[in-house]
Design a protein around this motif. Structure first.
Motif, PDB file in Angstrom:
ATOM      1  N   HIS A  77      -7.661  13.446  -0.376  1.00 56.71           N
ATOM      2  CA  HIS A  77      -6.355  14.070  -0.588  1.00 56.71           C
ATOM      3  C   HIS A  77      -6.297  14.840  -1.901  1.00 56.71           C
ATOM      4  O   HIS A  77      -5.225  15.252  -2.332  1.00 56.71           O
ATOM      5  N   ARG A 108       0.738   4.183  -2.732  1.00 53.46           N
ATOM      6  CA  ARG A 108       0.607   5.588  -2.336  1.00 53.46           C
ATOM      7  C   ARG A 108       1.724   6.419  -2.951  1.00 53.46           C
ATOM      8  O   ARG A 108       1.478   7.499  -3.497  1.00 53.46           O
ATOM      9  N   TRP A 158       0.834  -1.201   0.000  1.00 46.97           N
ATOM     10  CA  TRP A 158       0.000   0.000   0.000  1.00 46.97           C
ATOM     11  C   TRP A 158       0.873   1.258   0.000  1.00 46.97           C
ATOM     12  O   TRP A 158       0.545   2.241  -0.656  1.00 46.97           O
ATOM     13  N   GLU A 159       1.970   1.203   0.720  1.00 46.94           N
ATOM     14  CA  GLU A 159       2.884   2.351   0.729  1.00 46.94           C
ATOM     15  C   GLU A 159       3.476   2.574  -0.660  1.00 46.94           C
ATOM     16  O   GLU A 159       3.634   3.723  -1.087  1.00 46.94           O
ATOM     17  N   TYR A 212      -9.399   7.758   0.434  1.00 47.59           N
ATOM     18  CA  TYR A 212      -8.046   8.343   0.456  1.00 47.59           C
ATOM     19  C   TYR A 212      -7.821   9.231  -0.769  1.00 47.59           C
ATOM     20  O   TYR A 212      -7.374  10.375  -0.652  1.00 47.59           O
ATOM     21  N   VAL A 213      -8.153   8.712  -1.932  1.00 46.53           N
ATOM     22  CA  VAL A 213      -7.943   9.456  -3.178  1.00 46.53           C
ATOM     23  C   VAL A 213      -8.780  10.733  -3.180  1.00 46.53           C
ATOM     24  O   VAL A 213      -8.294  11.809  -3.517  1.00 46.53           O
ATOM     25  N   TRP A 220      -9.443   3.121   0.029  1.00 44.95           N
ATOM     26  CA  TRP A 220      -8.679   3.725  -1.058  1.00 44.95           C
ATOM     27  C   TRP A 220      -9.476   4.775  -1.803  1.00 44.95           C
ATOM     28  O   TRP A 220      -8.937   5.820  -2.197  1.00 44.95           O
TER      29      TRP A 220
END
Length: 75
Positions: free
Chosen positions: A71, A32, A28-29, A67-68, A64
């Motif tokens: 941000h 990202r 996942w990192e 998150y998208v 996810w």
């Protein structure tokens, strides 16, 4: 983790789905970081997550997508 659809570190739709569905924190990192390097991947993430929007237990996909959006990578 070696993902079955991730060839030469290209984030295809299938590869993104695999990372979201089966990936661990390191994976996942990496995703990202890839989004930070190329914000166009955010649209692909949303495309992958959209079919799972009605699934109550698709928590990774919900994460996810949020998150998208939060941000500012995609509308």
């Amino acid at each position: 983790m070696q993902h079955r659809h991730l060839n030469h570190q290209d984030y295809t739709l299938a590869a993104i789905d695999d990372v979201i569905s089966r990936g661990k924190r390191d994976d996942w990192e990496d995703l990202r970081a890839a989004i930070l390097d190329d914000s166009r991947l955010a649209d692909k993430v949303l495309r992958v997550c959209r079919p799972h929007a009605a699934e109550r237990y698709a928590q990774r996909h919900h994460f996810w997508a949020q998150y998208v959006r939060r941000h500012g990578f995609a509308a």
